[in-house]
Structure formats: C-alpha cells, structure tokens
Design a protein around this motif. Structure first.
Motif, mmCIF file in Angstrom:
data_model
loop_
_atom_site.group_PDB
_atom_site.id
_atom_site.type_symbol
_atom_site.label_atom_id
_atom_site.label_comp_id
_atom_site.label_asym_id
_atom_site.label_seq_id
_atom_site.Cartn_x
_atom_site.Cartn_y
_atom_site.Cartn_z
ATOM 1 N N PHE A 21 79.486 56.956 26.824
ATOM 2 C CA PHE A 21 80.888 56.646 27.034
ATOM 3 C C PHE A 21 81.576 57.698 27.903
ATOM 4 O O PHE A 21 81.003 58.739 28.260
ATOM 5 N N ALA A 22 82.837 57.399 28.227
ATOM 6 C CA ALA A 22 83.719 58.366 28.884
ATOM 7 C C ALA A 22 85.029 58.392 28.097
ATOM 8 O O ALA A 22 85.531 57.334 27.689
ATOM 9 N N PRO A 23 85.604 59.567 27.854
ATOM 10 C CA PRO A 23 86.815 59.653 27.027
ATOM 11 C C PRO A 23 87.996 58.848 27.562
ATOM 12 O O PRO A 23 88.845 58.400 26.786
ATOM 13 N N TRP A 24 88.070 58.654 28.887
ATOM 14 C CA TRP A 24 89.197 57.937 29.474
ATOM 15 C C TRP A 24 89.026 56.418 29.452
ATOM 16 O O TRP A 24 89.945 55.671 29.771
ATOM 17 N N CYS A 25 87.851 55.925 29.074
ATOM 18 C CA CYS A 25 87.512 54.497 29.159
ATOM 19 C C CYS A 25 88.268 53.682 28.095
ATOM 20 O O CYS A 25 88.119 53.929 26.887
ATOM 21 N N GLY A 26 89.053 52.698 28.536
ATOM 22 C CA GLY A 26 89.820 51.866 27.622
ATOM 23 C C GLY A 26 88.955 51.077 26.661
ATOM 24 O O GLY A 26 89.258 50.969 25.463
ATOM 25 N N HIS A 27 87.857 50.505 27.148
ATOM 26 C CA HIS A 27 86.965 49.723 26.286
ATOM 27 C C HIS A 27 86.273 50.629 25.263
ATOM 28 O O HIS A 27 85.974 50.194 24.145
ATOM 29 N N CYS A 28 86.022 51.883 25.648
ATOM 30 C CA CYS A 28 85.425 52.837 24.709
ATOM 31 C C CYS A 28 86.405 53.144 23.579
ATOM 32 O O CYS A 28 86.012 53.272 22.412
ATOM 33 N N LYS A 29 87.698 53.256 23.924
ATOM 34 C CA LYS A 29 88.718 53.496 22.909
ATOM 35 C C LYS A 29 88.824 52.316 21.951
ATOM 36 O O LYS A 29 89.018 52.491 20.741
ATOM 37 N N THR A 30 88.700 51.107 22.500
ATOM 38 C CA THR A 30 88.749 49.906 21.654
ATOM 39 C C THR A 30 87.570 49.866 20.694
ATOM 40 O O THR A 30 87.703 49.491 19.524
ATOM 41 N N LEU A 31 86.404 50.250 21.182
ATOM 42 C CA LEU A 31 85.192 50.231 20.368
ATOM 43 C C LEU A 31 85.216 51.288 19.273
ATOM 44 O O LEU A 31 84.650 51.085 18.185
ATOM 45 N N ALA A 32 85.862 52.434 19.511
ATOM 46 C CA ALA A 32 85.742 53.620 18.666
ATOM 47 C C ALA A 32 85.872 53.371 17.160
ATOM 48 O O ALA A 32 84.979 53.762 16.394
ATOM 49 N N PRO A 33 86.947 52.737 16.671
ATOM 50 C CA PRO A 33 87.051 52.568 15.209
ATOM 51 C C PRO A 33 85.944 51.699 14.621
ATOM 52 O O PRO A 33 85.470 51.956 13.511
ATOM 53 N N HIS A 34 85.519 50.666 15.350
ATOM 54 C CA HIS A 34 84.421 49.817 14.877
ATOM 55 C C HIS A 34 83.115 50.611 14.824
ATOM 56 O O HIS A 34 82.315 50.458 13.892
ATOM 57 N N TYR A 35 82.926 51.445 15.811
ATOM 58 C CA TYR A 35 81.698 52.242 15.907
ATOM 59 C C TYR A 35 81.633 53.256 14.761
ATOM 60 O O TYR A 35 80.581 53.453 14.138
ATOM 61 N N VAL A 36 82.767 53.874 14.461
ATOM 62 C CA VAL A 36 82.833 54.854 13.376
ATOM 63 C C VAL A 36 82.561 54.174 12.032
ATOM 64 O O VAL A 36 81.827 54.704 11.180
ATOM 65 N N GLU A 37 83.165 53.014 11.810
ATOM 66 C CA GLU A 37 82.942 52.296 10.545
ATOM 67 C C GLU A 37 81.488 51.846 10.420
ATOM 68 O O GLU A 37 80.895 51.906 9.332
ATOM 69 N N ALA A 38 80.898 51.388 11.518
ATOM 70 C CA ALA A 38 79.489 50.978 11.498
ATOM 71 C C ALA A 38 78.599 52.163 11.174
ATOM 72 O O ALA A 38 77.618 52.041 10.414
ATOM 73 N N ALA A 39 78.918 53.318 11.753
ATOM 74 C CA ALA A 39 78.122 54.528 11.491
ATOM 75 C C ALA A 39 78.143 54.888 10.013
ATOM 76 O O ALA A 39 77.115 55.279 9.437
ATOM 77 N N LYS A 40 79.309 54.754 9.387
ATOM 78 C CA LYS A 40 79.439 55.081 7.964
ATOM 79 C C LYS A 40 78.573 54.157 7.114
ATOM 80 O O LYS A 40 77.808 54.617 6.245
ATOM 81 N N THR A 41 78.667 52.843 7.364
ATOM 82 C CA THR A 41 77.876 51.876 6.591
ATOM 83 C C THR A 41 76.383 52.069 6.813
ATOM 84 O O THR A 41 75.588 52.063 5.860
ATOM 85 N N LEU A 42 75.989 52.219 8.054
ATOM 86 C CA LEU A 42 74.557 52.371 8.356
ATOM 87 C C LEU A 42 73.991 53.670 7.786
ATOM 88 O O LEU A 42 72.840 53.709 7.340
ATOM 89 N N HIS A 43 74.793 54.729 7.755
ATOM 90 C CA HIS A 43 74.335 56.007 7.197
ATOM 91 C C HIS A 43 74.212 55.932 5.677
ATOM 92 O O HIS A 43 73.196 56.346 5.108
ATOM 93 N N GLU A 44 75.259 55.390 5.020
ATOM 94 C CA GLU A 44 75.301 55.419 3.559
ATOM 95 C C GLU A 44 74.400 54.370 2.920
ATOM 96 O O GLU A 44 73.816 54.626 1.856
ATOM 97 N N GLU A 45 74.247 53.207 3.536
ATOM 98 C CA GLU A 45 73.506 52.125 2.895
ATOM 99 C C GLU A 45 72.099 51.933 3.458
ATOM 100 O O GLU A 45 71.222 51.420 2.750
#
Length: 528
Positions: free
Chosen positions: A55-79
């Motif tokens: 990604f790139a920090p300035w990328c709008g689509h990356c910003k949109t993805l960010a919260p979904h990506y973080v939540e997915a990381a939590k589920t995939l790590h814990e479960e």
C-alpha cells in the motif's frame, strides 16, 4: 454487459467519501504485521501461509480497506492463527518492485513459504478476507473420521457453502475421484469435506450444504464408462445450481457467481430490509419451484437502483425484472400504482403479478423490453438511420446486403469517419440496381439495444449478406478508406455489387481528396 462496472462504480463512490477520514496504516496495537525490505524474507520462511497488503499511505482505496483489514487480521490471528501483513511501498520501493506491484492496494497470498504467490481478487471486506484465507489454510478436501469433529467443523463453516461427501469407498471409486478433482478446481469458491466414518449419517454420497437451506443430494449417477472430465462437469454443474440460495443477494461478493451462471437472472429491487422480508416467502417459493431455470436474487435499490436503467426500466421501486445474461434480453412486468391500495393489498397484488409474469416468461409468452429511439418518419440522408425497433428487420432483409455502423455520439473515431461513410452511401444511391440491393445504415449504440452482435468498441462496422440469415455478421477490420469499404462490400456481399465501378461511371465526388482526409493505416475504436 455494463452492470459489472456500474456496481463497482457506485460502491467506489460511497467508500471513497469515507476514506478521507481514515488512515491507511494499521494501528500499532493491531494484529497486522508491519514488514519491510529487511524483515520480509525472514517472515516468508517462518510462515506457510499469509496475506500481505502492499500500500501507500496517501492511497484513498487503502484508507477504505484499512478498518476491514485490521478486523480480518484480528479474527484470523485469534481463531485460525493465520497472519496478515502490510508493506508500505513508499518506504520499501525495491521490495514492491520485486513483487510486481503496479497499483495500491495490492493484496497477495503467499503459500508454502513463498513457493506459491497469487493476487487476492475477492471483496475487500473483513468477512470476505477471513473466509478466503481460511479456505487457503485447508486442503482442497478436509477429511474426518470422527462425527463430533465433523459436525464441529460444519458449524464453524456456517457462513460458507459446503460440498460434503459421505464415504466413497471402492464401490464409489469413480465418484470419489470426481469429487476430489472438482474440489481442486473449485476450492476458492466452496468448502469441500469428506466424512470417512462408519456412522449411519451417510445416507448419500455427495450433497450441497448452504447457510439457509436443507442439504441437497447429488443424485445423478455417473455411468461406469464416463470420463473424469464428463463426471466432473456433471458435478460442477450441479454445484453451480444448488449452491445458490433460492433467493440470494447481489452485491460485490456474489456478482460474479450470478453473472457466470448459464441461466437467466430474476432481480427484485427492494427499498428496505423490511420490504425484502415481506417478499422473501414468495421468492423462496419461486426459487425452489424453478430451480435450474431461473436464479432469483435481491438488489438493494438504495445502492444499485440505477441498474434499473440498464434493464430498460424506470426507477420505480419495488421492481421485478428478468435478464437473460447471454442474449442480453430484458423482461419487466407492469408496475401496480401503490396509491390505490393498502400496503397489504399492494403486496398481495404484486405477488400475484410476479408469479403470473414468471410463468408467462418461462412459457415464452413475453416480448423483451427493447431500448430504442423512435422510428424515423423520414430518412434524412442515404445513410439509413437504424433504431432498436428496426434493427433486426433491416439487417435480416433477405434481398439486400446490409452494412451497419454501430457508433456513439461521443466517439471521436466515429465523427472522423462520418463524412466518408456518407460518401459511401451516396455512391450506391447513384445506381438503380445498387439501391435495390444494398443498404448502408447506422445506429446509435448508446440509445438502442441490439442483439446478435457483440459490440466491443466504436465504431464497429458489420455486414449482413442478403439471404444468409444463419451466419454471424461479418465484421469489417480493414483500413477506413473508400476503396477498402467498396471492396469489402463487393467481396463479402451476396450480390457482388461493384461500387468502385459505379464511382468511376459517375464520379460525383472527389474521391482522392476524401480519402486523403480520412485514411487511417490501422482502424481504431473508442472502447465502451
């Protein structure tokens, strides 16, 4: 078909508005692993499977993805103990170049310590990412001998479509081979399981388990002399039909599944979840009754209501329509004015109208809705104006060779070619025989539906020879010069009219001057 791009467009507009307030960089306390040029190789060696976002920090689509990506990381790590990583390409340009990153965000799946690398093409939502990565962590077929473990696994996969096999021993060797072959091909779309225990649970060999419906058994017998390809195609076709709910939902995650189906799609545009629930029993009933003939699915009008225009219908909801995807034929019933009835009566009347409409459609008693300009009362030039309502009548004229130009008003190449095309028609108008045997026409592809020809760009020129109604249109692919057009019609038309000779006999235009202005070495098109 334009629905694919329109769905993506509407979703993108909504998401980009929110993206400005979010950061593309995962928080330090999240389960997203930050990788760099120095740490990437070591992480690759330590993990059999992981997902990485470039990604790139300035990328709008990356910003949109960010919260979904973080939540997915939590589920995939814990479960599931599946890691998710993130690489900032503005700080790790060499690594991103090595991975062939051309746009942001790019999601890549790394398997077998980097031996297998593929792009993630699914929806960029938490649930879609989690489901996809869980499937990647499993073998193509998960095998169980213990009934308790088997049922526990099924419960955990409650949101996925499961293709299950209950013990295929030596007596079902061919079916077993077919099952594993199909599983390898469809592993990214479904979860495949095989129960090998001796319990009485095995009442049939293969079944489809969906989140909202009872199991459906694959009862088709595969003949002993059938090839693996034939039996695999039979099972794949069965799964393609039975894996869909009786009444599904079209959104970004399911769009391709419905578009790639070989059967027509029946849309129901609803305005609220309550309205969807009102009609759910009706569409479940119809979906079950007409299984394999029609797919029924809902479409949220607040997000995708504009798609009604693609079906040649007004945005008046709720709305029901049927779309034959392959032929692009569209059918819509009369809409009942709601103000005349109570809400309960409206639903009852509309349900009755929908059932009658579906029955008439399947009995081939309906006429498709064709987008068309009005039929011109007077033709203004020798180039005949064709519209949706007259397209088939004109192109299938048994007595004439018909050349039709498919164009768009905004197309620069169409505008450039227009004077030459008018000259072409003027030449044939000079000869009485040619006037009786040749039609030069044009149709605005943005205002008229056409069938029997695939238009991939403008302008497209197609010749329909006289008397030959069974053949595909002959697409012109030569230079855009007067001489080339005349030769094309003479050589491919049924009448063999020599337009060049007509021109020589009459010389009504300065041919060389026209050609010099228009000639192009390589024909170009404006893409749709």
């Amino acid at each position: 078909m334009l629905f694919n791009s329109k769905l993506a467009y509407f979703a993108a507009i909504a998401s980009l508005a929110l993206a400005q307030e979010q950061s593309a960089i995962a928080p330090e306390d999240s389960h997203v692993v930050k990788l760099s040029q120095d740490s990437f190789e070591e992480f690759l060696k330590e993990n059999e499977l992981f997902l990485a976002e470039f990604f790139a920090p300035w990328c709008g689509h990356c910003k949109t993805l960010a919260p979904h990506y973080v939540e997915a990381a939590k589920t995939l790590h814990e479960e599931y103990e599946i890691p998710i990583a993130q690489i900032d390409c503005t700080e790790n340009q060499e690594l991103c170049m090595e991975q062939g990153i051309r746009g942001y965000p790019t999601l890549k799946v790394f398997k077998k310590n980097g031996e297998l690398v593929s792009d993630y093409q699914g929806q960029r939502s938490k649930d879609a990412i989690v489901q996809f990565m869980v499937k990647q962590s499993l073998p193509a077929v998960s095998e169980f001998t213990d009934l308790e473990s088997f049922n526990e696994f099924l419960t955990k996969q409650k949101d996925n479509v499961i293709i299950s096999q209950y013990f295929a021993g030596e007596d079902s060797k061919q079916l077993n081979e077919t099952f594993y072959n199909v599983a390898e091909n469809l592993r990214d779309e479904y979860v495949f399981v095989n129960y090998l225990g001796d319990d009485e649970v095995k009442s049939h060999n293969i079944s489809v388990l969906t989140p909202s419906q009872d199991p459906i058994a694959f009862d088709s017998e595969v003949s002993e002399d059938a090839s693996l390809k034939e039996s695999s195609e039979a099972l794949s076709d069965f799964i393609a039909v039975e894996s869909k709910p009786y009444f599904g939902e079209i959104d970004g995650s399911t769009y391709e599944l419905y578009m790639n189906a070989d059967i027509p799609l029946a849309y129901f545009f609803y305005q609220s979840e309550d309205e969807r629930e009102q009609y759910l029993p009706l569409f479940n009933k119809l979906g079950k009754e007409y299984r394999g003939k029609l797919n029924f699915a809902g479409l949220d009008a607040s997000k995708y209501g504009k798609h009604a225009e693609n079906l040649n219908l007004q945005e008046q909801f709720p709305l029901f329509a049927i779309h034959e995807l392959e032929s692009n034929l569209k059918f819509g019933p009369e809409q009942i004015p709601a103000e005349e009835f109570t809400e309960e009566t409206v639903v009852e009347l509309k349900e009755s109208a929908i059932e009658e409409f579906v029955e008439k459609y399947l009995n081939k008693e309906l006429t498709p809705i064709t987008k068309s300009e009005e039929i011109p009362e007077v033709q203004e030039s020798n180039v005949i104006k064709v519209v949706g309502k007259t397209h088939d009548e004109i192109r299938f004229d048994e007595n004439k060779d018909v050349l039709i130009k498919y164009y768009a008003p905004w197309c620069g190449h169409c505008k450039k070619m227009a004077p030459l095309y008018e000259t072409l028609a003027d030449i044939y108008a000079l000869d009485d025989e040619a006037k009786e045997k040749i039609t030069i026409g044009k149709i605005d592809g943005t205002l008229n539906d056409v069938f029997g020809i695939e238009i991939t760009g403008y302008p497209t020129l197609a010749l329909y020879p006289a008397g030959d109604l069974s053949k595909e249109p002959i697409i012109y692919q030569g230079k855009r010069t007067l001489e080339s057009f005349l030769d094309f019609i003479k050589e491919n038309g049924a009448h063999g009219i020599d337009g060049a000779q007509i021109l020589a006999d009459n010389t009504p235009v300065e041919e060389e001057e026209v050609e010099e202005e228009i000639e192009e070495e390589v024909p170009e098109q404006d893409e749709l």
